[in-house]
Motif scaffolding. Structure first.
Motif, PDB file in Angstrom:
ATOM      1  N   ALA A 117      21.682  43.528  68.186  1.00 53.62           N
ATOM      2  CA  ALA A 117      21.408  43.123  66.803  1.00 53.62           C
ATOM      3  C   ALA A 117      22.592  42.327  66.268  1.00 53.62           C
ATOM      4  O   ALA A 117      23.715  42.849  66.164  1.00 53.62           O
ATOM      5  CB  ALA A 117      21.148  44.344  65.948  1.00 53.62           C
ATOM      6  N   LEU A 118      22.349  41.052  65.889  1.00 52.49           N
ATOM      7  CA  LEU A 118      23.404  40.183  65.356  1.00 52.49           C
ATOM      8  C   LEU A 118      23.510  40.290  63.844  1.00 52.49           C
ATOM      9  O   LEU A 118      24.601  40.192  63.282  1.00 52.49           O
ATOM     10  CB  LEU A 118      23.129  38.728  65.762  1.00 52.49           C
ATOM     11  CG  LEU A 118      23.031  38.454  67.269  1.00 52.49           C
ATOM     12  CD1 LEU A 118      22.725  36.992  67.513  1.00 52.49           C
ATOM     13  CD2 LEU A 118      24.335  38.857  67.975  1.00 52.49           C
ATOM     14  N   ALA A 119      22.379  40.456  63.172  1.00 50.15           N
ATOM     15  CA  ALA A 119      22.371  40.551  61.712  1.00 50.15           C
ATOM     16  C   ALA A 119      21.160  41.354  61.293  1.00 50.15           C
ATOM     17  O   ALA A 119      20.140  41.393  61.993  1.00 50.15           O
ATOM     18  CB  ALA A 119      22.337  39.165  61.071  1.00 50.15           C
ATOM     19  N   ALA A 120      21.239  42.026  60.125  1.00 55.78           N
ATOM     20  CA  ALA A 120      20.148  42.884  59.670  1.00 55.78           C
ATOM     21  C   ALA A 120      20.192  43.003  58.155  1.00 55.78           C
ATOM     22  O   ALA A 120      21.255  42.847  57.527  1.00 55.78           O
ATOM     23  CB  ALA A 120      20.242  44.263  60.316  1.00 55.78           C
ATOM     24  N   SER A 121      19.039  43.312  57.579  1.00 54.67           N
ATOM     25  CA  SER A 121      18.956  43.473  56.132  1.00 54.67           C
ATOM     26  C   SER A 121      19.689  44.712  55.657  1.00 54.67           C
ATOM     27  O   SER A 121      20.053  44.808  54.488  1.00 54.67           O
ATOM     28  CB  SER A 121      17.485  43.525  55.703  1.00 54.67           C
ATOM     29  OG  SER A 121      16.817  44.592  56.361  1.00 54.67           O
ATOM     30  N   ASN A 122      19.912  45.675  56.550  1.00 55.87           N
ATOM     31  CA  ASN A 122      20.617  46.906  56.175  1.00 55.87           C
ATOM     32  C   ASN A 122      22.063  46.905  56.668  1.00 55.87           C
ATOM     33  O   ASN A 122      22.627  47.946  56.984  1.00 55.87           O
ATOM     34  CB  ASN A 122      19.873  48.125  56.715  1.00 55.87           C
ATOM     35  CG  ASN A 122      19.827  48.147  58.233  1.00 55.87           C
ATOM     36  OD1 ASN A 122      20.234  47.201  58.887  1.00 55.87           O
ATOM     37  ND2 ASN A 122      19.332  49.235  58.795  1.00 55.87           N
ATOM     38  N   PHE A 123      22.672  45.707  56.754  1.00 52.81           N
ATOM     39  CA  PHE A 123      24.018  45.569  57.308  1.00 52.81           C
ATOM     40  C   PHE A 123      25.053  46.391  56.546  1.00 52.81           C
ATOM     41  O   PHE A 123      26.088  46.774  57.098  1.00 52.81           O
ATOM     42  CB  PHE A 123      24.431  44.088  57.315  1.00 52.81           C
ATOM     43  CG  PHE A 123      24.695  43.525  55.933  1.00 52.81           C
ATOM     44  CD1 PHE A 123      25.978  43.466  55.405  1.00 52.81           C
ATOM     45  CD2 PHE A 123      23.637  43.065  55.146  1.00 52.81           C
ATOM     46  CE1 PHE A 123      26.206  42.948  54.143  1.00 52.81           C
ATOM     47  CE2 PHE A 123      23.864  42.552  53.888  1.00 52.81           C
ATOM     48  CZ  PHE A 123      25.156  42.497  53.375  1.00 52.81           C
ATOM     49  N   ASP A 124      24.810  46.639  55.240  1.00 53.74           N
ATOM     50  CA  ASP A 124      25.802  47.308  54.415  1.00 53.74           C
ATOM     51  C   ASP A 124      25.543  48.813  54.294  1.00 53.74           C
ATOM     52  O   ASP A 124      26.135  49.475  53.448  1.00 53.74           O
ATOM     53  CB  ASP A 124      25.835  46.681  53.024  1.00 53.74           C
ATOM     54  CG  ASP A 124      24.450  46.638  52.383  1.00 53.74           C
ATOM     55  OD1 ASP A 124      23.453  46.952  53.081  1.00 53.74           O
ATOM     56  OD2 ASP A 124      24.358  46.278  51.185  1.00 53.74           O
ATOM     57  N   LEU A 125      24.657  49.367  55.129  1.00 54.17           N
ATOM     58  CA  LEU A 125      24.360  50.797  55.081  1.00 54.17           C
ATOM     59  C   LEU A 125      24.934  51.498  56.309  1.00 54.17           C
ATOM     60  O   LEU A 125      25.247  50.861  57.322  1.00 54.17           O
ATOM     61  CB  LEU A 125      22.842  51.025  55.030  1.00 54.17           C
ATOM     62  CG  LEU A 125      22.098  50.386  53.852  1.00 54.17           C
ATOM     63  CD1 LEU A 125      20.594  50.661  53.987  1.00 54.17           C
ATOM     64  CD2 LEU A 125      22.621  50.916  52.525  1.00 54.17           C
ATOM     65  N   ASP A 126      25.057  52.818  56.208  1.00 51.46           N
ATOM     66  CA  ASP A 126      25.543  53.585  57.353  1.00 51.46           C
ATOM     67  C   ASP A 126      24.599  53.475  58.542  1.00 51.46           C
ATOM     68  O   ASP A 126      25.023  53.599  59.691  1.00 51.46           O
ATOM     69  CB  ASP A 126      25.714  55.059  56.964  1.00 51.46           C
ATOM     70  CG  ASP A 126      26.827  55.249  55.939  1.00 51.46           C
ATOM     71  OD1 ASP A 126      27.697  54.355  55.849  1.00 51.46           O
ATOM     72  OD2 ASP A 126      26.817  56.267  55.228  1.00 51.46           O
ATOM     73  N   SER A 127      23.313  53.296  58.235  1.00 51.85           N
ATOM     74  CA  SER A 127      22.305  53.176  59.301  1.00 51.85           C
ATOM     75  C   SER A 127      22.083  51.737  59.732  1.00 51.85           C
ATOM     76  O   SER A 127      21.005  51.393  60.208  1.00 51.85           O
ATOM     77  CB  SER A 127      20.982  53.782  58.821  1.00 51.85           C
ATOM     78  OG  SER A 127      20.547  53.123  57.639  1.00 51.85           O
ATOM     79  N   SER A 128      23.086  50.880  59.564  1.00 48.63           N
ATOM     80  CA  SER A 128      22.947  49.454  59.892  1.00 48.63           C
ATOM     81  C   SER A 128      22.566  49.264  61.355  1.00 48.63           C
ATOM     82  O   SER A 128      23.040  49.977  62.251  1.00 48.63           O
ATOM     83  CB  SER A 128      24.266  48.732  59.596  1.00 48.63           C
ATOM     84  OG  SER A 128      24.226  47.412  60.099  1.00 48.63           O
ATOM     85  N   PHE A 129      21.688  48.282  61.595  1.00 45.57           N
ATOM     86  CA  PHE A 129      21.277  47.943  62.955  1.00 45.57           C
ATOM     87  C   PHE A 129      22.313  47.076  63.666  1.00 45.57           C
ATOM     88  O   PHE A 129      22.285  46.950  64.894  1.00 45.57           O
ATOM     89  CB  PHE A 129      19.948  47.194  62.946  1.00 45.57           C
ATOM     90  CG  PHE A 129      18.785  47.998  62.437  1.00 45.57           C
ATOM     91  CD1 PHE A 129      18.858  49.371  62.373  1.00 45.57           C
ATOM     92  CD2 PHE A 129      17.607  47.365  62.035  1.00 45.57           C
ATOM     93  CE1 PHE A 129      17.784  50.118  61.908  1.00 45.57           C
ATOM     94  CE2 PHE A 129      16.537  48.105  61.570  1.00 45.57           C
ATOM     95  CZ  PHE A 129      16.624  49.482  61.505  1.00 45.57           C
TER      96      PHE A 129
END
Length: 595
Positions: A117-129
């Protein structure tokens, strides 16, 4: 020597035969009523399954084009040019988060060609992909192999279930990675549960992954062999071991309906249910469970009513027989009196006793007639109750709910004749291009929107060359583009007094041009450059996601064409679809032509 047993009196034999006939008639009425109830249950279940399936498809269809559209976005393309560029990664993360909020999907993310995973919508969460590798997921492998992937699973990082749609990202014939959207279907399960339906979705392995009952999820519909169950658990698709206890234990079929015992958590028996199955995509099956207790109660009520009706009929026959016997006895007595008027007093006394007995029989006949009349009234009320309780006992709901279900069924039946072309229009296409006659494509698109054109009093002005004109395209996808442009034009003229919809087909050099113009309010100059961006729209909230023009642009680009727009504020807009012309006379003999 033993004496022979005396024969039973005739009236006893007749009574026993009548009771046997009544019992047989009651059982036959029960069987026929139960068969009719199951046949009706099958029809209603099929209608309900069709509605549930269309709702499921509509929910997924809102996001089906999102991965493909996502792969065209500039921030994503910039990220793939240099995955180690921190600024490009940050821009891609912000773009995915904004896009995810606008689309109301669960998550959006992009993977490289190895599944990282290079980038994700949940990048700023603990569960980031971001930084996690999902190369083992089926949706990644399918997208890398075929271009698209579909998979339902519990998230390996978040632990939340969802439906994953993926699309391969390519540039210059090289695979860059995969774009993925995760859809949360829990709201769909909540709708099933609130509607009171026992609904479930079974995957290709026979495991239920969506259900209106929480204790049915991740359990097989029917028993699965232990070895196969171990293989499925090893894949960790659902983030937990599959409960081997089956949800349904078949008992037999009736009127093409499968009957069996449904089980809840801990194998608790829920009762007998009828199972209806509707196949879906990817080998999935949509399941609907209907309680058979209502059908059995209805059949019992019909059987009881039939028995009472038969008893009433027999009473009527008995009364008629008694009356005829009375009349015959009176006639016999009258003849006896005429013949023996001069006979002895003893004979006269006997004749008088016979008349007394006949009078008693007449009284008995009148009494039986009154009893039959009194039975008819509650029988009529019982029959009326059967008609109304057939609806009330279906799920113990109020009349309004039953009336609503009947209304929904009648609307669906009236619209069946209208969906023949819509079904063809909505079917999944492979994207194969061929020489397509363009005038019929425009005709079909206008036909789909004719009801709006008539209702909104729009004048349609058409122009086309005398000779057939063919273009290199896919007929269904091209029709989708034309329908979208026509629909936008109709929307643009909603508040205008003069409503003229222009549709022109023409040829310019080696290109075929389809023009759609309107007399609407036009498009502001500052909005022109953003028209084909995903999720850009000038409509009110709730009237569209802003994907129509973006998808249409992508489709036309696949054909090797382009979409141009010319708009004057206050006067209207013109959209031009330009695609390569195909000369049918010079086309390959193996090339399919669509007319």
């Amino acid at each position: 020597m033993q004496r022979p047993r005396p024969a039973l009196p005739r009236y006893v034999l007749i009574g026993m035969a009548a009771l046997a006939a009544i019992a047989a008639a009651g059982w036959l009425a029960y069987v026929l009523a139960l068969d009719a109830a199951f046949a009706r249950m099958e029809r209603e279940a099929n209608d309900r399954l069709a509605l549930i399936a269309s709702t499921f498809d509509a929910t997924v269809a809102r996001y089906r084009y999102l991965p493909a559209v996502l792969s065209l976005a500039d921030p994503i393309r910039e990220l793939y040019r240099d995955p180690h560029d921190a600024s490009a990664t940050a821009a891609a993360n912000r773009y995915l988060k904004s896009l995810n909020q606008g689309a109301r999907s669960a998550e959006l993310y992009v993977l490289d060609s190895t599944g990282l995973a290079l980038a994700a919508s949940n990048f700023d969460l603990d569960s980031s992909f971001v930084g996690h590798n999902y190369g083992f997921r089926a949706y990644f492998m399918d997208a890398m192999r075929t271009g698209e992937g579909h998979y339902y699973a519990v998230g390996a990082t978040t632990g939340q279930p969802g439906y994953f749609l993926s699309h391969r990202i390519m540039e210059g014939g090289k695979t860059l990675g995969v774009a993925v959207v995760k859809i949360d279907l829990s709201a769909l399960e909540a709708d099933w549960a609130s509607a009171g339906d026992l609904v479930a979705m079974e995957d290709e392995n026979g495991v239920i992954f969506l259900a209106s009952r929480e204790d049915w999820k991740y359990r097989p519909l029917l028993p699965i062999p232990a070895q196969r169950l171990a293989e499925l658990n090893a894949a960790q698709q659902f983030g937990q071991a599959i409960d081997p206890a089956p949800v349904f234990v078949p008992k037999g079929d009736r009127e093409r309906v499968q009957i069996g015992r449904a089980r809840g958590r801990g194998n608790v028996e829920l009762g007998d249910y009828a199972l209806q199955v509707r196949p879906h995509d990817q080998g999935w099956r949509l399941l609907l469970f209907s309680d058979v207790a209502d059908a059995r109660r209805n059949a019992s009520t019909v059987a009881i009513a039939s028995v009472f009706a038969l008893i009433a009929s027999l009473l009527v026959v008995l009364v008629a027989y008694q009356r005829r016997q009375v009349v015959r006895a009176k006639l016999d007595a009258h003849d006896v009196l005429e013949r023996r008027v001069a006979e002895r007093t003893e004979e006269l006394r006997r004749t008088m006793e016979s008349l007394v007995q006949s009078a008693k029989l007449a009284s008995l006949g009148q009494a039986l007639a009154g009893v039959a009349h009194e039975i008819n009234q509650p029988l009529a009320a019982l029959i009326t109750y059967v008609a109304s309780s057939r609806v009330l006992l279906r799920r113990n709901e109020v009349d309004r709910a039953a009336a609503n279900l009947d209304l929904m069924s009648s609307i669906a039946e009236r619209m069946m004749a209208l969906i023949d072309h819509l079904r063809m229009f909505a079917r999944k296409e492979t994207g194969t291009r061929s020489a397509v006659a363009l005038a019929p494509v425009i005709d079909n698109a206008i036909r789909l929107l004719q009801y709006r054109i008539d209702n909104e009093h729009i004048e349609v002005v058409r122009s086309a060359p005398a000779e057939p004109l063919h273009g290199l395209a896919n007929p269904i996808r091209l029709e989708q583009v034309v329908v979208n442009l026509l629909s936008n034009a109709i929307d643009a003229m909603r508040d205008r007094e003069r409503r003229v919809l222009g549709v022109t087909l023409d040829r310019h050099d080696d290109s075929a041009v389809i023009e759609v113009s309107d007399t609407g309010a036009g498009i502001a100059p500052e909005h022109i450059k953003s028209l084909f961006d995903p999720f850009f729209t000038t409509k009110e909230i709730g009237e569209g996601l802003g994907l129509g023009l973006s998808i249409s642009y992508g489709i036309v680009r696949e054909f090797g064409g382009d979409i141009l727009v010319d708009s004057t504020p206050g006067r209207g807009s013109t959209f031009k679809v330009v695609i390569p012309v195909m000369d049918v006379a010079l086309a390959s003999p193996h090339q399919e032509l669509h007319a």
